[in-house]
Write a protein that holds these residues in place. Sequence first.
Motif, mmCIF file in Angstrom:
data_model
loop_
_atom_site.group_PDB
_atom_site.id
_atom_site.type_symbol
_atom_site.label_atom_id
_atom_site.label_comp_id
_atom_site.label_asym_id
_atom_site.label_seq_id
_atom_site.Cartn_x
_atom_site.Cartn_y
_atom_site.Cartn_z
ATOM 1 N N GLU A 101 0.878 -1.227 -0.101
ATOM 2 C CA GLU A 101 -0.075 0.188 0.020
ATOM 3 C C GLU A 101 0.786 1.307 -0.044
ATOM 4 O OE1 GLU A 101 -2.194 -1.009 3.570
ATOM 5 O OE2 GLU A 101 -3.324 -2.012 2.287
ATOM 6 N N LYS A 102 2.019 1.177 0.764
ATOM 7 C CA LYS A 102 2.830 2.180 0.751
ATOM 8 C C LYS A 102 3.570 2.731 -0.596
ATOM 9 C CE LYS A 102 3.331 1.947 5.730
ATOM 10 N NZ LYS A 102 3.947 1.574 6.499
ATOM 11 N N ALA A 156 1.086 4.151 -2.689
ATOM 12 C CA ALA A 156 0.876 5.820 -2.221
ATOM 13 C C ALA A 156 2.000 6.522 -2.755
ATOM 14 C CB ALA A 156 0.846 5.991 -0.670
ATOM 15 N N ILE A 157 3.077 6.117 -2.726
ATOM 16 C CA ILE A 157 4.072 6.680 -3.434
ATOM 17 C C ILE A 157 4.131 6.737 -4.882
ATOM 18 C CG2 ILE A 157 6.714 6.774 -3.711
ATOM 19 C CD1 ILE A 157 6.786 5.790 -0.943
ATOM 20 N N LYS A 160 1.396 6.821 -6.407
ATOM 21 C CA LYS A 160 0.156 7.900 -7.012
ATOM 22 C C LYS A 160 0.631 9.156 -6.812
ATOM 23 C CE LYS A 160 -3.446 7.337 -4.570
ATOM 24 N NZ LYS A 160 -4.346 6.582 -3.547
ATOM 25 N N LYS A 161 1.405 9.334 -5.818
ATOM 26 C CA LYS A 161 1.905 10.930 -5.440
ATOM 27 C C LYS A 161 2.798 11.195 -6.473
ATOM 28 C CE LYS A 161 5.186 13.485 -3.696
ATOM 29 N NZ LYS A 161 6.438 13.479 -3.750
ATOM 30 N N MET A 217 1.967 20.193 -4.341
ATOM 31 C CA MET A 217 0.720 19.673 -4.177
ATOM 32 C C MET A 217 -0.266 20.654 -3.120
ATOM 33 S SD MET A 217 2.140 16.074 -2.401
ATOM 34 C CE MET A 217 1.102 14.880 -2.594
ATOM 35 N N GLU A 248 -4.446 17.170 -0.801
ATOM 36 C CA GLU A 248 -3.977 16.137 -1.258
ATOM 37 C C GLU A 248 -2.689 15.518 -0.520
ATOM 38 O OE1 GLU A 248 -2.407 15.778 -6.040
ATOM 39 O OE2 GLU A 248 -2.067 17.646 -5.016
ATOM 40 N N PHE A 292 -2.002 12.186 1.222
ATOM 41 C CA PHE A 292 -0.750 11.189 0.892
ATOM 42 C C PHE A 292 0.118 10.884 2.276
ATOM 43 C CE2 PHE A 292 3.871 11.826 0.079
ATOM 44 C CZ PHE A 292 4.176 10.558 -0.449
ATOM 45 N N GLU A 322 -2.004 8.004 3.954
ATOM 46 C CA GLU A 322 -1.779 6.770 3.219
ATOM 47 C C GLU A 322 -0.331 6.280 3.617
ATOM 48 O OE1 GLU A 322 -2.477 7.618 -0.836
ATOM 49 O OE2 GLU A 322 -4.761 7.739 -0.775
ATOM 50 N N ILE A 323 0.500 7.009 3.672
ATOM 51 C CA ILE A 323 1.956 6.533 3.936
ATOM 52 C C ILE A 323 2.018 6.071 5.360
ATOM 53 C CG2 ILE A 323 4.293 7.427 4.721
ATOM 54 C CD1 ILE A 323 4.496 7.332 1.745
ATOM 55 N N LYS A 355 -6.757 4.335 6.594
ATOM 56 C CA LYS A 355 -7.623 3.794 5.431
ATOM 57 C C LYS A 355 -8.935 4.740 5.323
ATOM 58 C CE LYS A 355 -5.615 0.294 4.210
ATOM 59 N NZ LYS A 355 -5.174 -0.668 5.466
#
Lengths: 238, 319
Positions: A2-3, A6-7, A9-10, B97, B101, B105, B108-109, B113
């Motif tokens: 997931e990480k 995330a990276i 996507k960013k 960014m 957003e 991020f 998420e990192i 959820k």
Amino acid sequence: MEKILAIFKKEFKSYFVSPIAYVFITVYLVISSFLFFQTFFLNNQANMRGYFEFLPWIFLFFVPAITMRSWAEERKVKTLELLLTWPVSDFEVVVGKFLAAFGFLAAGIVLSMTIPITILIIGKPDLGPIVGGYIGALLMGGAYLAIGMWISSYTENQIIAFILGVVATFVFFIIGSPFIVVFAPNAVAPLLTYLGLGTHFESIERGVIDSRDIIYYCSIVGFFLFLNIQSLASRKWE
Amino acid sequence: MNPTTNSFMLEVKNLSKKFGEVHAVRNLSFQIRKGEVLGFLGPNGAGKTTTMRIITCYIPATSGVVHVDGMDTVNESLRVRERIGYLAETNPLYGDMCVREYLQFVGEIRGLKAPRLDSRIDEMFSVCGLTRMGNRQIGKLSKGFRQRVGLAQAMMHNPDLLLLDEPTAGLDPNQIIEIRQLIRKIGAEKTIIYCSHILSEVSATCSRIIIINEGQIVASGTADELTSRSTRGNRYILRLKADPGAVQGKLAAVSGVSSVTAHQVDRAGGWLAAEVLSGTQEDIGEAIFRCVVANGWSLAELRHETASLEEVFTQLTRG
């Protein structure tokens, strides 16, 4: 996982926030299409051999331009300190960034598909070499990306990252060409031929997808991503 | 008495860090209990940021260990990083960014959820005063707002330990007050290390203060303890109507007084300003007052001044 996502996507989004991405994709498409169609109608052959012959040379400039900012920018604005104090491993960061750059490259390649579509409309090309050529382009592009990203991790200046990236990929590209190998001692020659980025591309662009070539490109990517992780870890030895 | 390691949020033991031949941190040891707000003071270059970077697992120490809630920063680096929120000194941000957003991020990192992630973002918006800033590009925000985004980033995952490295640097006085209130609010339930070289800030927000210089602890305690530790005695400021010579002579005779200076401030009215320094830690204010009364002087002011934290800081860090 997931990480990494995330990276990814960013990073992928950040390519499209700045106008640089659009400029580069446009320039890439214009130049590659121009070079191709310049001789296409003269040759009067429904294939893309000419295209895939000069593609590595275009990549030489296009790919380091994609990767030049990936670490250099983080170093310059010091976000690296933030990124590496978040609970992500160096591996996840490197892989996420690589996949984003790869995604961007793939987007550029997909947009260049107007060329095979044109050929399909006006003629009956042999699809094998074309499909093979695109697979080869992705593999070779991936190898270039991994090298460019690794270079970018040593500097905070994007221009330096770009120029050194061009130089490094050029060296790797040319190292296996007959022109260099001739001058190498006999013991090293086969090694150089094997290591050269270009030699493996030649067989793929003929439509022959050999597992050895795929393994070669994947191991180049793996090796330089590994070096990239090491260069991130080098902050710990200072 | 064997306090379990878990009663400390952070334990730093014999921490040293060398950059080449330069010792940035030398044999530093301290602990922070859960819920404490610790002021980490020192002049620029004293080793504050290096210490923060070691605690956040950015760089390893040359020697010594750091435990965050009982976990080692080297062997359990990822788990430690999950517990920490960090606002770095330079407050680096991804300028291209948007605020929302960016926080998404970060969330998420941090492994947040969907439903919880969104509620956390909204919470950070209201706590840090970022409402209506969600769609603004970070690079175009003012310094004060950037600082809030940095704070929101640090608190996004509701960390147990919050490290703030000069959170008010470069802010205007109103913003400083706002950030300080924010920190006090958060400090009610969190463990915080607050790095600064601005003393008023630390004394206003922190329950305990550590002063470091050249990588070593030179003093620690509450603000009051530190000021009382000053090597200088007490100072008394007087405003009175009398003859300067007489004032100096009589006040110097009071027991405990080490020096008296007096000068005229208002020639027409005959008012004097006098400064009396005592050599002892005891309060001699009453004796001074009796002396003034016994001599029949008019007294307009008698003020007792303890050493300020600034003075303690200067004494300790100038060597």
